[in-house]
Design an enzyme around this catalytic site. Structure first.
Site, mmCIF file in Angstrom:
data_model
loop_
_atom_site.group_PDB
_atom_site.id
_atom_site.type_symbol
_atom_site.label_atom_id
_atom_site.label_comp_id
_atom_site.label_asym_id
_atom_site.label_seq_id
_atom_site.Cartn_x
_atom_site.Cartn_y
_atom_site.Cartn_z
ATOM 1 N N TRP A 1 89.787 45.375 -44.479
ATOM 2 C CA TRP A 1 89.826 46.090 -43.204
ATOM 3 C C TRP A 1 88.981 47.359 -43.303
ATOM 4 C CZ3 TRP A 1 92.493 46.508 -38.366
ATOM 5 C CH2 TRP A 1 92.552 47.799 -37.817
ATOM 6 N N ASP B 1 87.337 54.088 -39.450
ATOM 7 C CA ASP B 1 86.466 55.205 -39.095
ATOM 8 C C ASP B 1 85.212 55.326 -39.965
ATOM 9 O OD1 ASP B 1 88.814 55.551 -37.758
ATOM 10 O OD2 ASP B 1 89.305 57.483 -38.637
ATOM 11 N N TRP C 1 95.324 47.424 -41.416
ATOM 12 C CA TRP C 1 95.296 48.805 -41.887
ATOM 13 C C TRP C 1 96.260 48.947 -43.054
ATOM 14 C CZ3 TRP C 1 98.440 52.955 -42.721
ATOM 15 C CH2 TRP C 1 97.847 54.218 -42.805
ATOM 16 N N ASP D 1 91.227 64.922 -41.315
ATOM 17 C CA ASP D 1 89.870 64.533 -40.919
ATOM 18 C C ASP D 1 88.898 65.715 -40.888
ATOM 19 O OD1 ASP D 1 91.138 62.098 -40.583
ATOM 20 O OD2 ASP D 1 91.243 62.269 -38.401
#
Length: 504
Positions: A46, A49, A73, A172
């Site tokens: 998988w 981003d 995920w 992030d």
């Protein structure tokens, strides 16, 4: 989180070797019926981003979130590809795997930059479940760093920004340098579940200080701003604006907008170091399709701003999860600010290097309810076309892509009644259906459409809008047709480019 978060719970080289073996096992059994030919994807597992991207030692580098042990995920790693021309890509070893206590349950998204020391620096979020349980309320996240001399093998430096208040969503990081200082933005969710972007500053990339809350989303239903990006753009007159990009979790549908599970967009405003960011626009969508999320950008040596997004797979059914792989990135885009202060998003110039052969059609008009095949089997094509709206009477008209013998297809249509471009999947044989509709302002219509094995990307009127959606076709030849419904369709320009694979 104390410095215990920097303690290894497993050897990083061993973790990387296990991840490589996991990807290889999935790739060995992979079904290639929908595997992309000119989009970045992992050979197995998988992905989500895009991370980075960056330019290092005369090569483009793109990283991506990777779960190497399954097609759903899971425990996040960093996959990695590189290219010297953004056309032919080379698969690199997996860059990061969980090995520190701070990242026990995942090496989450971040960014890549070239540091003052000439090395590549990776900044990322270390993620673990506070109680060892996969529970959104038990997230524990910190910002970490790693460095590399060759851009392929990385040494971890551990935690650089702690999460002393234990906010569950705190992730992030995007890093850049300006006026002699390093800056970092990342997203967070407050105790009362409001989405914010934080700004930190550093002199040496190791010691970071909180500067301010850069942006707080005005909508109380938006509880997290994932994958922020913050960068300047100038118009042709040299006027500079700052673009704050983020993926809004919790944004509700509003007419044709925000129809996806989560939606990626931006606000435009002004900013100077040491000052507040002042937005002057509302939230605008990067892409009006079904599957676009978490875009990240980089500056090119020639001054362009290049961007990749993830073709998100939030909504089941997701047919390729049974094929040994799941997820791909968009084609690279170049984004600019026009004279009206609006962003234009177009395919990167480098993509013209994928063209192997070209067929140009003479101008023609389709009759009422007429359909014409323009590609017998279009697994990897780019189409440039114009529709003369003023001389067309069709209520719907445009392309049917991935059209198969069972009458399954995806429509890329102009809708005369709403004056919008549609990606309509009501006749898809596989996967989620539904339609998306993008606005445009002029009375002319130019389209660039990229069709891969299971996806379609549409660019409207030289980048006025973009649309990205999965389209999982049936078995057999996958034609591209042009069609007019309830009227005629005037086509003054049509060109088809057959594209070569990118080499992964």
């Amino acid at each position: 989180m104390t410095n215990d978060g920097n303690r290894e719970f497993t050897d990083h080289d061993e973790a990387l070797a296990r991840a490589e073996a996991g990807v290889a096992a999935l790739a060995a059994e992979r079904n290639d019926r929908w595997y992309p030919r000119f989009h970045i994807a992992s050979p197995g597992g998988w992905i989500n981003d895009p991370i980075g991207p960056c330019r290092f030692k005369d090569r483009w580098h793109v990283f991506y979130q990777l779960h190497p042990y399954g097609t759903q995920w899971g425990s996040m790693h960093w996959g990695h590809v590189s290219s010297d021309d953004m056309v032919s890509w080379r698969r690199e070893p997996i860059a990061l795997a969980p090995s520190l206590e701070a990242e026990r349950d995942g090496v989450f998204a971040g960014s890549a930059v070239v540091g003052d020391d000439g090395r590549m620096w990776l900044f990322y979020t270390g993620h673990r479940w506070a109680n060892g349980v996969d529970d959104a309320d038990g997230n524990f996240e910190v910002q970490c760093a790693a460095v590399s001399d060759d851009g392929v093998h990385f040494r971890k430096l551990g935690v650089v920004i702690d999460n002393i208040d234990r906010f569950p969503d705190f992730r992030d990081p995007k890093v850049w340098k300006q006026d002699g200082l390093w800056y970092m933005v990342f997203g967070m969710s407050t105790r009362d579940r409001r989405g914010q972007v934080l700004l930190y500053v550093s002199e040496d990339m190791r010691i970071w200080h909180f500067d301010r809350i850069l942006y707080r989303h005005p909508n109380p239903s938006v509880y997290m701003l994932e994958c922020p990006d913050f960068f300047p753009l100038k118009d042709k007159e040299g006027n500079e604006s700052w673009v704050l990009s983020f993926s809004a979790m919790g944004e509700r549908p509003n007419g044709f907008a925000n129809r996806n599970h989560h939606n990626a967009g931006y606000v435009i405003g002004s900013w100077e170091p040491g000052e507040a960011f002042t937005p002057r626009t509302e939230f605008r969508m990067w892409d009006w399709g079904h599957n676009f999320y978490a875009p990240q950008s980089m500056p090119a040596p020639d001054g362009r701003r290049l961007q990749y997004g993830w073709m998100s797979a939030f909504v089941p059914p997701i047919p390729n999860q049974g094929d040994g792989w799941c997820g791909q990135l968009t084609v690279p885009r170049q984004i600019r600010l026009d004279s009206y202060g609006c962003i234009r998003s177009n395919p990167a110039d480098e993509l013209e290097g994928l063209r192997e052969s070209t067929v140009t059609f003479a101008p023609f008009t389709l009759g009422i309810n007429e359909t014409r095949t323009i590609v017998e089997d279009g697994g990897a094509v780019e189409i440039e076309m114009e529709i003369d709206i003023n001389h067309s009477t069709a209520e719907f008209g445009g392309l049917k892509v991935h059209s198969t013998s069972d009458n399954a297809h995806t429509c890329v249509y102009y809708d005369a009644q709403t004056h919008r471009i549609l990606i309509d999947r009501h006749s898809n044989a596989r996967g989620d259906r539904g339609y998306r509709a993008a606005p445009f302002t002029s009375n002319s219509l130019k389209l660039r459409v990229f069709i891969d094995s299971a996806s379609v990307e549409v660019f409207v009127n030289d980048g006025e809008q973009a649309m990205t959606s999965y389209s999982f076709p049936s078995e057999g030849p996958q034609a591209v047709e042009i069609s007019a419904e309830s009227g005629t369709l005037d086509i003054p320009f049509l060109r088809v480019h057959h594209l070569r694979p990118i080499g992964l």
